[in-house]
Structures are given as structure tokens and as C-alpha cells.
Design a protein around this motif. Structure first.
Motif, PDB file in Angstrom:
ATOM      1  N   LEU A  69       3.042  -9.761  45.307  1.00  0.00           N
ATOM      2  CA  LEU A  69       1.657  -9.498  45.709  1.00  0.00           C
ATOM      3  C   LEU A  69       0.869  -8.819  44.591  1.00  0.00           C
ATOM      4  O   LEU A  69      -0.312  -9.105  44.395  1.00  0.00           O
ATOM      5  N   VAL A 103      -4.386  -6.775  53.398  1.00  0.00           N
ATOM      6  CA  VAL A 103      -2.928  -6.790  53.323  1.00  0.00           C
ATOM      7  C   VAL A 103      -2.388  -5.581  54.080  1.00  0.00           C
ATOM      8  O   VAL A 103      -2.758  -4.443  53.791  1.00  0.00           O
ATOM      9  N   TYR A 111       5.154  -7.597  54.333  1.00  0.00           N
ATOM     10  CA  TYR A 111       3.698  -7.470  54.255  1.00  0.00           C
ATOM     11  C   TYR A 111       3.051  -8.631  55.006  1.00  0.00           C
ATOM     12  O   TYR A 111       3.582  -9.749  55.021  1.00  0.00           O
ATOM     13  N   VAL A 113      -0.500 -10.722  55.002  1.00  0.00           N
ATOM     14  CA  VAL A 113      -1.764 -11.019  54.334  1.00  0.00           C
ATOM     15  C   VAL A 113      -2.654 -11.747  55.338  1.00  0.00           C
ATOM     16  O   VAL A 113      -2.240 -12.770  55.899  1.00  0.00           O
TER      17      VAL A 113
END
Length: 371
Positions: A69, A103, A111, A113
Motif C-alpha cells: 500500500l 484505507v 487493510y 481500501v
């Protein structure tokens, strides 16, 4: 291949409420239920309930999820703590904005998004391409979530009546797993209206139960269902950019006045770094155009693409415009030449079908809630 719009888990419920539906980014979504103005004012003064299930959820997991990321996005995701969220962008190699994102850090190496509906596939494809060489998985979870938002000053009390989650301790741009009306959900203190509020990510099968419970809990405080039309006027008053209007691949974050989301200090390279460094330098010298607010002196409403004029010359372009229920006058956001961008600049107008309507240049946002 079918070209019919996709429907959310709440589609039948929206139709039973008499919603006017519209095709938005490939989804059949409620535009309004009754009065756009009433829905807008409900969010500003009480509370509104939105179906946002068209948004695109992408899960990134694995030992190198954060490294991926940090490489793929312009923000410093490695500094996002567990349970927190961050506004950021994904850019092309030339610095053009592919999308603006939120995020969420859900776990040690997990994570989520959240992309705009119209860009979700583009963001998914870009993340998968940029994942090469990283020990991380990029998963399309768009079908795994329904997303319901409750927004407005009464929203904390409404939600508190349905959950024992620590809402008082939940900061802006944070999320925590909890149960709302017996339904498991990720409770996020985020929104796109300029008001306090929450976004609730849950499984599609639970969406109708959750919507109904929130409707009942908010009945006495004036909560009403709200469509995309008032969501647009709310975000416009709050000076929040909309992809395809204030943000495009032709613009960098610095062009949009959002250079603060680009974190050059983070470790390692990231896609677009070189082009964005050049854009930052240009912005520091003399930005060609700035994003400003415009307030009408008359009643005619500006629309995206209309020209901003001064002294008989074109000095900018409207990106978003609408009547403002809160201000009682038409408003717009526009990219305007730096020489005409200072608040209070005189002689600026918008060319509305050949007539140069006078507008006042103001700083954004038009509206900011009392803290």
C-alpha cells in the motif's frame, strides 16, 4: 454480457419507500425519496440514512500488505494504527489521480481500501498490478459488504441506542468491529456530508435488518432516508471533492489543493513519486489555477463545465454547482486562474447560457459544522 445496473441488498426497500432511482456508476441507486431540500436539511439539523453499498471494498492482506500500500498509494499507510483510517489517493505514474480512497487498518496485516463506485475496478486492477513482488493478497470484496451511513448531529444518539460499542471513544477517521441491532458491523466514524456520522459495513444479508432498526431508532429525532442528490449538495457545501469533477487523471493532488496527502518522507519508492515531486515544486512557485468557492449574487445555478469569466476573458471552469439549501443561494466549486482566486476578488462571473452571472469568490468550505 448484461448492461443492467447492479442492485444493492436494499433495492426492494428503497422502491417500497417510493424512491426515485437512478443509474449511478453502474448501480441502481436512490436519487431522492421525496424532497431533496428536506433530506439535505435533515442531515444538517437532525439525521439522514444513506445506502452507500455501491462503494468498492478491496481487502489487502499478508505480511507485506502495508509495504504494498505504501508503494501503490501516495499516503504513508505504515503510520495508520490498528482501528484507524486514512484519506489518501492512488495516482498514475504521471501523477494523475486515479481515485481518492479511504484505507482502514482492520488488523495487524489486514487493510480495507474503499474506492469510489465508478473507479473500483480501476483501483482493483492497479493494486493487483502493483502487488507484483509483494507477499500480499489483493481481494475484491465488493460483494461481501453492504454499506449504510447515518449522518447528522443526532446520529451518535441514534446509533448509541442500538450498540454497546464505545462510540464516545471512536475518533473521526477510526473504525471498530461491533454489533448494531444484533448485526455484526464495522462501525466507522467517517462520512461525506460535513456532519458527524457513521458508516456501517455489514454483510448484505443483514442490510435490511440494520436499515430498519436505524429507521425505528431515529424516528423520534427526525431521521429520514436520503438519496444521492442531497449527498451531493451536502458534500459540495462542505467543500469535499468528487471524483470526475474536482479530481481527474488530468490533475495531480497538488493541482487539486490536496498535496498534503502525498507523503514524500515515507520509506521506499511509490508510484508517481517523481512526477508528484515536480508537481509539488510547480505548486510552490506559481500554481496556474486554484480550486475556489463561488457564491451566486443571483438565483441562476452554475453547472459543471461552465466557464468562469472576468473582464471578458475565460479565467476558469466550474467543476460542481448546485443550489445550497443551507446558504439559500447557488454555489459552485471551480478551478480559477491564481490572479482571480483570492477570496473577495471582484468582477468574477459564470457564463450561464451566454449571460455572465456575478459570483463572489470565497474560500472553501462553504459550510463547517460547529465542533
Amino acid at each position: 454480457m448484461s448492461t443492467s445496473p447492479r442492485r444493492t441488498a436494499l433495492d426492494a426497500l428503497h422502491r417500497s419507500l417510493g424512491a426515485t432511482m437512478t443509474d449511478f456508476a453502474g448501480w441502481d441507486m436512490p436519487l431522492r425519496y421525496a424532497s431533496e431540500r428536506d433530506e439535505h436539511n435533515a442531515v444538517r439539523t437532525r439525521a439522514g440514512l444513506f445506502d452507500l453499498s455501491h462503494m468498492g471494498e478491496i481487502t489487502v492482506t499478508g505480511p507485506e500488505a502495508v509495504a504494498l500500500l505504501d508503494h501503490a498509494l501516495v499516503g504513508n499507510i505504515s503510520t495508520v494504527g490498528p482501528g484507524r483510517a486514512r484519506y489518501t489517493m492512488i495516482c498514475r505514474e504521471d501523477g494523475g489521480i486515479l481515485d481518492d480512497l479511504i484505507v482502514y487498518r482492520l488488523g495487524e496485516t489486514e487493510y480495507m481500501v474503499v474506492a469510489n463506485a465508478g473507479n473500483a475496478q480501476t483501483v482493483l486492477d492497479a493494486l493487483r498490478e502493483r502487488a507484483a513482488g509483494f507477499d500480499a493478497e489483493v481481494r475484491d470484496d465488493r460483494d461481501a459488504y453492504a454499506l449504510i451511513a447515518v449522518q447528522g448531529p443526532e446520529s451518535p444518539g441514534i446509533l448509541a441506542s442500538l450498540t454497546d460499542a464505545d462510540l464516545d471513544g471512536l475518533k473521526y477517521y477510526a473504525g471498530l468491529p461491533g454489533t448494531v441491532a444484533g448485526v455484526p458491523a464495522l462501525i466507522a466514524r467517517t462520512g461525506y456530508t460535513g456532519e458527524d456520522g457513521f458508516e456501517l459495513f455489514t454483510e448484505p444479508q443483514h442490510a435490511e435488518k440494520l436499515w430498519t432498526a436505524l429507521t425505528e431508532a431515529g424516528r423520534d429525532t427526525g431521521l429520514i432516508p436520503c438519496g444521492l442528490s442531497c449527498r451531493d449538495t451536502l458534500r459540495l457545501e462542505a467543500g469535499m471533492p468528487l471524483y470526475g469533477h474536482e479530481l481527474t487523471t488530468a490533475l495531480t493532488p497538488f493541482d487539486a489543493g490536496l498535496g498534503r496527502v502525498v507523503k514524500f518522507e515515507k520509506t521506499g519508492d511509490f508510484v508517481g513519486r517523481e512526477a508528484l515531486a515536480a508537481a509539488a515544486e510547480r505548486a510552490g512557485q506559481a500554481p496556474p489555477r486554484k480550486l475556489v468557492g463561488l457564491i451566486a449574487e443571483g438565483r441562476r445555478v452554475p453547472r459543471a463545465g461552465m466557464r468562469v469569466v472576468a473582464g471578458g476573458e475565460v479565467v476558469g471552469e466550474v467543476t460542481s454547482g448546485a443550489p445550497s439549501p443551507t446558504l439559500g443561494r447557488p454555489i459552485a466549486m471551480a478551478y480559477v486562474d491564481a490572479a482571480h482566486a483570492a477570496p473577495g476578488t471582484e468582477g468574477v462571473g459564470v457564463d450561464i447560457r451566454g449571460t455572465h452571472e456575478p459570483y463572489e469568490v470565497v474560500a472553501l468550505p462553504f459550510y463547517q459544522r460547529a465542533k
